[in-house]
Design an enzyme around this catalytic site. Structure first.
Site, PDB file in Angstrom:
ATOM      1  N   HIS A   1       5.225 -38.711 -84.877  1.00 30.70           N
ATOM      2  CA  HIS A   1       4.785 -37.306 -84.896  1.00 30.70           C
ATOM      3  C   HIS A   1       3.672 -37.135 -85.930  1.00 30.70           C
ATOM      4  O   HIS A   1       3.703 -36.223 -86.755  1.00 30.70           O
ATOM      5  CB  HIS A   1       5.958 -36.368 -85.197  1.00 30.70           C
ATOM      6  CG  HIS A   1       7.111 -36.539 -84.263  1.00 30.70           C
ATOM      7  ND1 HIS A   1       7.023 -36.279 -82.909  1.00 30.70           N
ATOM      8  CD2 HIS A   1       8.385 -36.969 -84.474  1.00 30.70           C
ATOM      9  CE1 HIS A   1       8.191 -36.530 -82.330  1.00 30.70           C
ATOM     10  NE2 HIS A   1       9.018 -36.954 -83.245  1.00 30.70           N
TER      11      HIS A   1
ATOM     12  N   ASP B   1       6.976 -26.454 -77.851  1.00 27.88           N
ATOM     13  CA  ASP B   1       5.765 -26.615 -78.657  1.00 27.88           C
ATOM     14  C   ASP B   1       5.294 -25.241 -79.144  1.00 27.88           C
ATOM     15  O   ASP B   1       4.168 -24.814 -78.873  1.00 27.88           O
ATOM     16  CB  ASP B   1       4.673 -27.291 -77.825  1.00 27.88           C
ATOM     17  CG  ASP B   1       3.654 -28.018 -78.682  1.00 27.88           C
ATOM     18  OD1 ASP B   1       3.769 -27.962 -79.914  1.00 27.88           O
ATOM     19  OD2 ASP B   1       2.741 -28.631 -78.105  1.00 27.88           O
TER      20      ASP B   1
ATOM     21  N   LYS C   1      13.755 -41.862 -84.700  1.00 28.60           N
ATOM     22  CA  LYS C   1      13.322 -40.627 -85.348  1.00 28.60           C
ATOM     23  C   LYS C   1      12.796 -40.885 -86.750  1.00 28.60           C
ATOM     24  O   LYS C   1      12.653 -42.015 -87.190  1.00 28.60           O
ATOM     25  CB  LYS C   1      14.460 -39.610 -85.348  1.00 28.60           C
ATOM     26  CG  LYS C   1      14.975 -39.266 -83.954  1.00 28.60           C
ATOM     27  CD  LYS C   1      13.882 -38.729 -83.035  1.00 28.60           C
ATOM     28  CE  LYS C   1      13.434 -37.347 -83.394  1.00 28.60           C
ATOM     29  NZ  LYS C   1      12.453 -36.786 -82.449  1.00 28.60           N
TER      30      LYS C   1
ATOM     31  N   THR D   1       0.782 -23.861 -59.847  1.00 26.37           N
ATOM     32  CA  THR D   1       0.317 -23.221 -61.087  1.00 26.37           C
ATOM     33  C   THR D   1      -1.181 -23.387 -61.314  1.00 26.37           C
ATOM     34  O   THR D   1      -1.709 -22.920 -62.321  1.00 26.37           O
ATOM     35  CB  THR D   1       1.069 -23.796 -62.304  1.00 26.37           C
ATOM     36  OG1 THR D   1       0.845 -25.210 -62.392  1.00 26.37           O
ATOM     37  CG2 THR D   1       2.562 -23.528 -62.190  1.00 26.37           C
TER      38      THR D   1
ATOM     39  N   ARG E   1      -0.519 -44.601 -69.089  1.00 29.02           N
ATOM     40  CA  ARG E   1       0.783 -43.972 -68.850  1.00 29.02           C
ATOM     41  C   ARG E   1       1.812 -44.500 -69.844  1.00 29.02           C
ATOM     42  O   ARG E   1       1.862 -45.712 -70.113  1.00 29.02           O
ATOM     43  CB  ARG E   1       1.266 -44.246 -67.420  1.00 29.02           C
ATOM     44  CG  ARG E   1       0.438 -43.555 -66.342  1.00 29.02           C
ATOM     45  CD  ARG E   1       1.104 -43.738 -64.986  1.00 29.02           C
ATOM     46  NE  ARG E   1       1.153 -45.146 -64.614  1.00 29.02           N
ATOM     47  CZ  ARG E   1       0.289 -45.742 -63.816  1.00 29.02           C
ATOM     48  NH1 ARG E   1      -0.724 -45.055 -63.306  1.00 29.02           N
ATOM     49  NH2 ARG E   1       0.407 -47.025 -63.511  1.00 29.02           N
ATOM     50  N   ARG E   2       2.634 -43.608 -70.368  1.00 26.84           N
ATOM     51  CA  ARG E   2       3.678 -44.021 -71.304  1.00 26.84           C
ATOM     52  C   ARG E   2       4.625 -45.010 -70.639  1.00 26.84           C
ATOM     53  O   ARG E   2       5.022 -44.837 -69.482  1.00 26.84           O
ATOM     54  CB  ARG E   2       4.467 -42.813 -71.819  1.00 26.84           C
ATOM     55  CG  ARG E   2       3.695 -41.965 -72.796  1.00 26.84           C
ATOM     56  CD  ARG E   2       4.489 -40.762 -73.269  1.00 26.84           C
ATOM     57  NE  ARG E   2       5.687 -41.164 -74.004  1.00 26.84           N
ATOM     58  CZ  ARG E   2       6.509 -40.287 -74.582  1.00 26.84           C
ATOM     59  NH1 ARG E   2       6.277 -38.996 -74.486  1.00 26.84           N
ATOM     60  NH2 ARG E   2       7.571 -40.709 -75.241  1.00 26.84           N
TER      61      ARG E   2
ATOM     62  N   ASP F   1       5.127 -27.161 -59.480  1.00 32.58           N
ATOM     63  CA  ASP F   1       4.377 -28.162 -60.238  1.00 32.58           C
ATOM     64  C   ASP F   1       2.906 -27.768 -60.211  1.00 32.58           C
ATOM     65  O   ASP F   1       2.587 -26.577 -60.099  1.00 32.58           O
ATOM     66  CB  ASP F   1       4.633 -29.566 -59.688  1.00 32.58           C
ATOM     67  CG  ASP F   1       4.530 -30.634 -60.771  1.00 32.58           C
ATOM     68  OD1 ASP F   1       3.406 -31.092 -61.021  1.00 32.58           O
ATOM     69  OD2 ASP F   1       5.553 -30.984 -61.377  1.00 32.58           O
TER      70      ASP F   1
END
Length: 351
Positions: free
Chosen positions: A93, A268, A75, A219, A127-128, A215
């Site tokens: 961030h 968010d 963090k 939507t 991709r992470r 998922d």
């Protein structure tokens, strides 16, 4: 020799760590020097790192680390304005226009350091390589269920804290739900196929809560989605981005509905693409749920560091995902680290 310096976390309620003793031993065996700071809060004891062969440093001594050390934390750093000359691995961030993020980038530019942002460590397909998503979903569903249980008592959700493990959380929550003497609520999870949604659904099912799992297929129409209002709980596990539909519009606050508790795990509220625009700020451990309507009642849970509630499991899971990338720290110019540095250089321009 590549030198990884694992710093202590300084954010309140943060006991996680991105490297376990077993991972440290693997790095040392691969020829990487590992220093671990003492910590008054870290969920994984220091003795394991010492036994793995790590060097031990004083808590929060990373500013005095050798300049060639790569400082690794999760963090934020203290916002003291000092230049940052080291290379840092952390969640910065800093790449989405956040005010504090721009200041962080200025500090890196002033010191000549580099940010390898954990959110932007990606493989060749984008991709992470590691994420805390599962435990964010698990803890987020738990706090949302606590919010619902408090409503049954005519109250708002009380403060939450750190749990020794998921069994301790499960036992406490099960007792709270049983004490309401009410039928279990019905929940809907959007993003159910992802890591976050899987964690949320697993928690609900562990508590005997029936879950509707949606998922992309469910939507893609763009809404509206009146089915969400027919559930008691809604858990948003999809991060806001351009094109994300609105799942719970403002007029839902006064509509006839079963929905009384929302868990916005993605959290968010400041985004222009917020799919849950019934609230405007994140919630906290001391005040986990924000009451946004009273007739009928609706509360929103939107804590932004949910995995910290289960620091042991979330640390072990994340560290296992990240370790293969840490083992490649000897080559910072290519792969995961080369891509992360390129991303940093793109965002440092104009700072």
């Amino acid at each position: 020799m590549t030198h990884l310096w694992v710093r202590a976390e300084q954010r309140p309620n943060e006991e996680r760590v991105g490297l376990t003793p077993e991972g440290a031993a693997a790095l040392i065996a691969a020829g990487i020097r590992v220093t671990v700071e003492e910590s008054s809060v870290r969920a994984i004891p220091l003795d394991g790192y010492r036994q793995a062969g790590c060097e031990i440093a004083s808590e929060n001594s990373w500013p005095e680390a050798p300049l060639d050390a790569i400082v690794f934390g999760l963090k934020e750093l203290p916002e003291d304005g000092t230049p940052l000359p080291h290379r840092h691995i952390m969640f910065g961030h800093a790449y989405k226009g956040q005010h504090s993020g721009r200041e962080l980038l200025r500090r890196f530019k002033a010191g000549g350091g580099t940010l390898y942002d954990l959110e932007y460590l990606v493989d060749a397909d984008g991709r992470r390589v590691a994420a805390f998503g599962y435990w964010a979903g698990y803890a987020g569903a738990a706090v949302t269920l606590k919010t619902w249980a408090a409503q049954q008592r005519g109250q708002e959700c009380p403060p939450v804290g750190v749990y020794a493990n998921k069994d301790a959380l499960n036992d406490e929550l099960m007792a709270e739900l049983d004490a309401t003497r009410a039928d279990r609520p019905r929940a809907i999870v959007i993003g159910a196929l992802g890591r976050v949604g899987t964690g949320a659904a697993d928690m609900c099912e562990a508590m005997g809560v029936a879950v509707t799992k949606w998922d992309i297929a469910e939507t893609s129409s763009g809404g509206p989605f009146p089915e969400i209002l027919d559930h008691d709980l809604f858990l948003n596990c999809i991060f806001a981005r351009p094109g994300t539909p609105v799942f719970v519009p403002r007029d839902a606050l006064s509509a006839q509905r079963s929905l009384t508790a929302i868990g916005d795990v993605a959290c968010d509220p400041d985004s222009d693409y917020n799919p849950v625009p019934v609230y405007d700020r994140a919630t906290t451990w001391n005040a986990p749920a924000l009451r946004v309507a009273t007739n009928p009642v609706m509360d929103v849970m939107a804590i932004d560091n949910l995995p910290s509630m289960l620091p042991v499991e979330s640390s072990q899971d994340y560290a296992a995902q990240l370790l293969p990338s840490l083992l490649t720290l000897t080559d910072l110019d290519s792969g995961v680290w080369g891509r992360a540095e390129a991303t940093y250089k793109t965002h440092i321009e104009g700072i």
